[in-house]
Design a protein around this motif. Structure first.
Motif, PDB file in Angstrom:
ATOM      1  N   ALA A 194     -59.916  51.008  61.800  1.00 37.69           N
ATOM      2  CA  ALA A 194     -60.801  49.924  62.219  1.00 37.69           C
ATOM      3  C   ALA A 194     -60.028  48.623  62.425  1.00 37.69           C
ATOM      4  O   ALA A 194     -58.984  48.396  61.798  1.00 37.69           O
ATOM      5  N   PRO A 195     -60.535  47.735  63.305  1.00 34.03           N
ATOM      6  CA  PRO A 195     -59.917  46.416  63.447  1.00 34.03           C
ATOM      7  C   PRO A 195     -59.933  45.639  62.131  1.00 34.03           C
ATOM      8  O   PRO A 195     -60.626  46.009  61.174  1.00 34.03           O
ATOM      9  N   TYR A 196     -59.193  44.540  62.117  1.00 32.44           N
ATOM     10  CA  TYR A 196     -58.945  43.776  60.891  1.00 32.44           C
ATOM     11  C   TYR A 196     -60.246  43.336  60.205  1.00 32.44           C
ATOM     12  O   TYR A 196     -60.490  43.696  59.054  1.00 32.44           O
ATOM     13  N   GLY A 197     -61.081  42.583  60.856  1.00 32.25           N
ATOM     14  CA  GLY A 197     -62.407  42.226  60.352  1.00 32.25           C
ATOM     15  C   GLY A 197     -62.411  41.451  59.049  1.00 32.25           C
ATOM     16  O   GLY A 197     -61.385  41.021  58.521  1.00 32.25           O
ATOM     17  N   LYS A 198     -63.619  41.267  58.510  1.00 31.87           N
ATOM     18  CA  LYS A 198     -63.786  40.503  57.270  1.00 31.87           C
ATOM     19  C   LYS A 198     -63.135  41.178  56.079  1.00 31.87           C
ATOM     20  O   LYS A 198     -62.748  40.520  55.109  1.00 31.87           O
TER      21      LYS A 198
END
Length: 483
Positions: free
Chosen positions: A451-455
């Motif tokens: 998954a992308p970096y995100g919170k």
């Protein structure tokens, strides 16, 4: 009439003849994308290449930019770096998959080599693009001007000429790669170390960003400097030679003389001595905005990361052990690194000596924190990794550049003719399979597999057993000042 010979390709400058390898992959070496940057073209932007008649044999490596070999402890693992003499250094190489291209063409990756902007070459063994072509990607690697030829700051000369070379190579790809079966609208730009710096800078420019669909930035600082800061290596050599910092004065000195003088200045120094290195300069024409800020405002998908112990490529264990604690305190004071950051490093690496603590702080300050800040500013389009597998060679551990062999699926230590490979003789093939597949997945579809970096600050940690976890040693990153 279009040629039916897959090793013969028509470019706008003329026909190029490549080689069909045993795997079926076709390879074209030493294709010029600009004129030789010497003589009347020295310290000028890249000039158009002259067309040629008949076939041009593109079966041998082309000239490399003038440079010297590594010295000191780093030379133990980066020794006998290949160089090819000649002035036509603005050349590139292409690997093409064996099968006919799909509708629209194969995705393309353009590799920009590293070397602190003063060393390196596309012909280094680990940079062979055959395995990317094997997996359905047209692979391009480029040469560009290095050192004073590409990054001097001189009156009467444009700035960032090595960057302008890379831009010219990228424009060549946009214009010519279709003839090799590549899709010009699916180009991933990829670079490590100085190559990552140039990749980030090309993304920061609107003209070259338009030619890039995705980017991979490996272990690279992201900041460009004001002219005066970028001029420090030039100013130091100007003083040593007793000449003015003008292009006209410098043209009286050939590249070898400049390299020899630079070598004398660097003798006995290390990365801990504050030696001025080559850097990109902020410039209205070639780089109007620093990549560390410009990349936050763009939507180009980016895969970015670092290694766990970047600094251990540049200094041996003995050199690190010899660093006194007072030097750590002095550098911390000078760079305004708080005690909390050093304490966090010591918690993460129990028993670390002053050299390892200092090296970790410096490389995290200039590489890992900027990568994390960039990802946090654009979390849905950024994938972050950390390479953590510890190489046994010279106690490198997860040092700067060790990950390249894995990303390319080129574990050079398996080849007994290679004197020293960063990953050693028994590096895990399963990790190379995994990491290379992630790179290919991103190049083809923008999906490396996590998954992308995100919170949650998700990061893919590549190791003997890999995992996707929240950013490791986040307390170090958060405590460091912005570079």
């Amino acid at each position: 009439m279009e040629s039916t010979d897959p090793t013969l390709v028509a470019t706008t400058a003329g026909l190029v003849r490549g080689t069909a390898l045993a795997s079926g992959v076709r390879r074209f070496l030493n294709i010029p994308y600009a004129a030789a940057p010497f003589g009347e073209h020295r310290w000028r932007p890249p000039q158009p290449v002259s067309a040629w008649q008949g076939e041009r044999a593109c079966t041998e490596w082309g000239p490399t930019s003038p440079q010297t070999q590594y010295t000191g402890s780093i030379a133990e693992v980066l020794k006998d770096m290949p160089t090819v003499p000649g002035e036509d250094v603005l050349n590139l190489n292409v690997w093409v998959p064996a099968a006919a291209p799909p509708p629209g063409g194969y995705p393309v990756v353009v590799w920009v080599h590293g070397g602190a902007l003063e060393r390196g070459a596309a012909c280094i063994r680990v940079y062979d693009g055959g395995n990317f072509a094997r997996d359905g990607v047209v692979f391009v690697s480029i040469h560009y001007r290095l050192g004073f030829e590409g990054f001097a700051v001189l009156e009467g000369a444009d700035l960032n000429l090595g960057l302008e070379d890379a831009a010219a190579a990228l424009r060549w790809v946009a214009a010519e790669i279709g003839a090799f079966g590549g899709n010009k609208d699916q180009v991933t730009l990829m670079g490590e170390s100085a190559g990552g710096v140039l990749t980030a800078a090309l993304l920061a420019r609107a003209d070259t960003r338009a030619l890039v669909a995705r980017a991979i930035i490996q272990s690279a600082p992201l900041a460009a400097k004001e002219r005066a800061e970028a001029a420090k290596p030039t100013a130091e050599l100007t003083k040593a030679l007793g000449i003015p910092a003008t292009a006209d004065a410098w043209r009286a000195h050939d590249p070898v003389a400049l390299l020899e003088a630079r070598g004398r200045l660097l003798a006995g120094r290390s990365i801990l001595d504050g030696t001025p290195g080559f850097q990109l300069a902020l410039d209205p024409g070639s780089l109007p905005a620093s990549p560390d800020t410009a990349l936050r405002r763009i939507d180009t998908p980016i895969l970015i990361g670092t290694t766990t112990e970047e600094h251990r490529l540049f200094l041996s264990s003995a050199e690190l052990a010899a660093v006194p604690w007072w030097k750590l305190l002095l550098v911390r004071w000078y760079l305004k690194i708080p005690r909390a950051a050093a304490a966090a490093v010591r918690r993460a690496f129990p028993g670390a000596n002053a050299g390892d603590v200092l090296g970790t702080l410096l490389l995290d300050l200039y590489m890992r924190k900027p990568a994390a800040e960039l990802a946090a500013a654009r979390p849905t389009k950024t994938w972050v990794y950390e390479f953590a597998w510890p190489s046994p060679v010279r106690e490198l551990r997860a040092a700067h550049a060790v990950e390249i062999e894995f990303a390319f699926d080129n574990l050079c230590g398996r080849d007994e003719s290679v004197p020293v490979a960063l990953a050693g003789r028994d590096a895990p093939q399963a990790l190379a399979d995994e990491m290379h597949a992630a790179w290919v997945g991103f190049i083809k579809a923008g999906e490396p597999g996590w998954a992308p970096y995100g919170k949650e600050r998700l990061t893919r940690v590549f190791d003997t057993v890999s995992a996707t976890v929240p950013l490791r040693r986040a307390d170090v990153v958060d405590a460091l000042p912005s570079a």
